[in-house]
Design a protein around this motif. Structure first.
Motif, PDB file in Angstrom:
ATOM      1  N   THR A  21       0.833  -1.205   0.000  1.00 36.27           N
ATOM      2  CA  THR A  21       0.000   0.000   0.000  1.00 36.27           C
ATOM      3  C   THR A  21       0.865   1.251   0.000  1.00 36.27           C
ATOM      4  N   ILE A  25       1.034   4.329  -2.780  1.00 35.52           N
ATOM      5  CA  ILE A  25       0.900   5.753  -2.474  1.00 35.52           C
ATOM      6  C   ILE A  25       2.122   6.523  -2.971  1.00 35.52           C
ATOM      7  N   ASP A 650      -5.748   5.215  -6.375  1.00 35.59           N
ATOM      8  CA  ASP A 650      -6.744   6.077  -5.731  1.00 35.59           C
ATOM      9  C   ASP A 650      -6.268   6.321  -4.301  1.00 35.59           C
ATOM     10  N   LEU A 651      -5.849   7.536  -4.003  1.00 32.66           N
ATOM     11  CA  LEU A 651      -5.275   7.838  -2.686  1.00 32.66           C
ATOM     12  C   LEU A 651      -6.264   7.607  -1.556  1.00 32.66           C
ATOM     13  N   ASP A 652      -7.528   7.895  -1.792  1.00 36.42           N
ATOM     14  CA  ASP A 652      -8.534   7.656  -0.752  1.00 36.42           C
ATOM     15  C   ASP A 652      -8.630   6.168  -0.429  1.00 36.42           C
ATOM     16  N   GLU A 653      -8.661   5.356  -1.487  1.00 39.16           N
ATOM     17  CA  GLU A 653      -8.752   3.910  -1.283  1.00 39.16           C
ATOM     18  C   GLU A 653      -7.510   3.381  -0.571  1.00 39.16           C
ATOM     19  N   GLU A 654      -6.337   3.880  -0.999  1.00 37.99           N
ATOM     20  CA  GLU A 654      -5.094   3.398  -0.403  1.00 37.99           C
ATOM     21  C   GLU A 654      -4.972   3.846   1.055  1.00 37.99           C
ATOM     22  N   THR A 655      -5.478   5.017   1.376  1.00 37.02           N
ATOM     23  CA  THR A 655      -5.462   5.485   2.772  1.00 37.02           C
ATOM     24  C   THR A 655      -6.321   4.577   3.644  1.00 37.02           C
ATOM     25  N   GLY A 656      -7.485   4.181   3.088  1.00 35.77           N
ATOM     26  CA  GLY A 656      -8.341   3.242   3.812  1.00 35.77           C
ATOM     27  C   GLY A 656      -7.657   1.901   4.017  1.00 35.77           C
TER      28      GLY A 656
END
Length: 686
Positions: A21, A25, A650-656
């Motif tokens: 992950t 990012i 997708d940064l949002d997905e990877e943050t999750g």
């Protein structure tokens, strides 16, 4: 120990997922990067009594999220977009150059003809004549300036092709190197995700320069150009070379060097910036240069011809306003020998009828040592077969005469004939003395003294010379002009009216009273007399001596009224300083006269219309190029969006995911902690 191992496997899997992950990012902005996912599997269970209990998890794979169809679609869209962008970047400045009043030809043409009208209003005014001469110079300079811009654009295309071919070769080498590394790692059981991404991104970059067909073979990406010419095969590459065109060295061509052989791929290269440049050169630039050259040839030819038909302020026949379109230099420049020719001969190409010129080039190919065929380009339409063997005659096609400079050639020798390409660059204003402007017509008519009756000569009925002097045959033209001087004045003498009053005879007499011809008119009506003056030399002998080929000057004039018996009209050469502007009026008429493309079904168009056709054609292609560029921009954006929606980060997905795997890691550490506490309790109890 089993519980401890389960916790350790969870820690290891969570740590791998966190690393993957984090890598996603970190590479969110890396061109061509495909996001990666960890794939976990369960370890084998162990039997405890009658049941099986799991032993933890294992990392099965780090998978590259990738779709070959979406990637191929992105490569194709990139090629189309680069093609349309390169085309638009070239056609837009050309459109502005031709259509702008400050840089185009329309303004210079309009100003020139306005000056002609000004001189016609004041034929004897030296200031008006000098202004016309200055505007003539400005007109030729404008032709030269536009031609220079077009030539520079061709040079820029040649330079761009050289640079782009070098880039394609470097990218092809990179693909071949990546093919080799990927094959080595894959054969050892590895999964080179980053190398696969790098290879796909290299192919995408290659697509910005040209359209390429990509075929996957045994883990390698093979790349083909044109109709199947191999650029990359596994770890080996061919090389694109930029060389002078075989049929036209001024336009660089592309060839594929495969080591043992080379093949010309210029006509096969489509798509990408290279395809856009080649498409622009063949469909816009070359036709524009030819059309501009055709207008320049018509301008020089028509205006020089009219000058030769008129009388200047000194009383002499006019001299050339522009340089000759059939000079030795220009005639030799219109034929380009193929670089593969064996023979040393070439063609001298002269213009016989500018009105019949097209904007096409021609290809001449010798089938034997003396026989050759002519094809019109670019569609290779056959224009006929010709021969240099006696009795040899020059090939005359679309107003162009081609004469081979040697007795024979080698079979297979070919030549490219470019009748109009360089004309705009070569046109020059030759006249320097404004008094040499031939504004007056050569012949004038006046009613002889002592004539009676109601005979009149309308202003529009003055003699009009219909014989055209061949201004490119200096000896003949000079002889005709001298002969006309020696053969005037002539006289029309009218006889008696017939008994019924419906006809009246006339005789046309030479300067010594000798009968030249006779005819009849209808008295009281408007009559047009079509007359011929046999031309004579200074001794009074016919020119030349043989009557069968005697030179004559044909002219027509209109009379009105009823002349009395014995009334006459004197026809003489215009005198120095005459205020007659009939030749100037004819010069002004060239603005609207149908002098261009007279050999077509439309029977010709005017100079302004011919240039307007060029501007309109380039403008429509520029507009279409703008639409194509907008369309391919949208297509490329859609293709990139489709690829990124699957493979992009997708940064949002990877943050999750980062939070999720962090929790997994914490939970696994708790398993280990529990195992440690149980083990400690067990030891302490013993």
């Amino acid at each position: 120990m089993s519980l401890l191992n389960i916790g350790m496997s969870g820690l290891s899997a969570s740590q791998s997922s966190l690393m993957t992950t984090g890598n996603n990012i970190a590479n969110a902005d890396t061109a061509g990067y495909s996001r990666q996912q960890t794939v976990q599997g369960t370890k084998a269970s162990q039997q405890f009594g009658n049941v099986f209990i799991g032993t933890g998890t294992t990392l099965a794979d780090v998978r590259r999220v990738y779709n070959s169809y979406l990637d191929a679609q992105l490569q194709t869209s990139t090629s189309l977009n680069s093609d349309s962008a390169a085309y638009l970047n070239q056609v837009t400045p050309l459109d502005k150059l031709l259509s702008d009043t400050g840089t185009g030809l329309n303004g210079a043409l309009t100003k020139f003809f306005a000056s002609v009208q000004n001189v016609n209003a004041k034929p004897g005014d030296d200031a008006s004549r000098q202004l016309l001469l200055s505007d003539t110079q400005a007109l030729s300079n404008r032709f030269n300036s536009i031609s220079t811009q077009l030539t520079q654009q061709n040079a820029n295309i040649n330079g761009n092709l050289t640079n782009m071919a070098d880039q394609v070769n470097k990218l092809a080498t990179t693909v071949a190197q990546l093919n080799k590394k990927i094959t080595e790692i894959s054969s050892a059981g590895g999964m080179p995700n980053e190398l696969l991404d790098a290879r796909n991104e290299t192919v995408r970059q290659l697509s910005t320069f040209t359209s390429a067909q990509v075929v996957e073979r045994e883990g390698n990406l093979d790349i083909y150009l044109g109709s199947g010419q191999p650029l990359v095969m596994g770890s080996t590459t061919s090389k694109i070379e930029v060389v002078p065109g075989k049929d036209d060295p001024g336009r660089l061509s592309l060839q594929l060097d495969r080591g043992a052989s080379t093949i010309d791929i210029t006509s096969l290269m489509t798509g990408g910036e290279i395809g856009g440049l080649l498409r622009y050169r063949s469909t816009v630039l070359d036709p524009a240069m030819n059309e501009l050259g055709r207008v320049a040839l018509v301008v020089a030819d028509q205006m020089n011809s009219l000058q030769a038909q008129g009388i200047d302020k000194n009383g002499a026949f006019g001299s050339n306003l522009f340089n000759s379109i059939n000079s030795a230099t220009q005639s030799s420049q219109r034929s380009i020998a193929s670089t593969s020719n064996v023979g040393a001969g070439n063609f001298d190409v002269s213009i016989k009828d500018t009105g019949k010129l097209t904007i096409n080039d021609y290809k001449v190919t010798f089938t034997t040592a003396t026989d050759y065929i002519v094809q019109r380009l670019p569609d290779n339409t056959s224009m006929g077969s010709f021969s240099t063997a006696p009795p040899a005659t020059a090939a005359v096609i679309d107003g162009v005469e081609m004469k081979f400079t040697a007795a024979s050639a080698s079979p297979g020798d070919s030549f490219r004939i470019t009748p109009t390409r360089n004309a705009a660059a070569n046109i020059k204003t030759e006249m320097t003395d404004s008094k040499r402007l031939a504004i007056a017509a050569p012949l004038g008519a006046a009613i002889a003294a002592g004539s009676s009756g109601t005979l009149t000569i309308p202003a529009s009925g003055q003699p009009t010379l219909t014989t055209k002097f061949d201004i490119y045959d200096t000896a003949t033209s000079t002889a005709m002009q001298t002969g006309l001087k020696n053969s005037t004045p002539a006289k029309v003498v009218f006889g008696a009216v017939s008994a019924d009053g419906t006809s009246q005879t006339y005789q046309f007499l030479d300067a010594k009273g000798g009968l030249i011809s006779s005819g009849t008119i209808k008295p009281g009506e408007s009559n047009t007399l079509n007359l011929s003056i046999p031309l004579k030399d200074a001794t009074g002998a016919p020119m030349p001596p043989a009557p069968a080929t005697q030179y004559t000057a044909d002219f027509s004039m209109t009379i009105a009224g009823a002349p009395s018996d014995g009334a006459g009209i004197n026809v003489s050469l215009s005198q120095p300083g005459t205020l007659d502007n009939r030749n100037g009026t004819a010069l002004a008429g060239l603005q609207t006269a149908q002098t261009v493309d007279t050999g077509s079904a439309s029977k010709g168009i005017s100079l302004n219309d011919a240039y307007g056709k060029l501007v309109e054609g380039v403008g429509s292609k520029a507009a279409q190029g703008k639409l194509d560029s907008a369309a391919t921009d949208a297509i490329l954006a859609n293709a990139k969006g489709a690829r990124d929606s699957l493979s992009g980060v997708d940064l949002d997905e990877e943050t999750g995911n980062l939070v999720k795997y962090q929790q997994y890691y914490t939970a696994s550490s708790q398993i280990i902690k529990a195992a440690q506490e149980i083990f400690s309790t067990l030891i302490n109890s013993l």
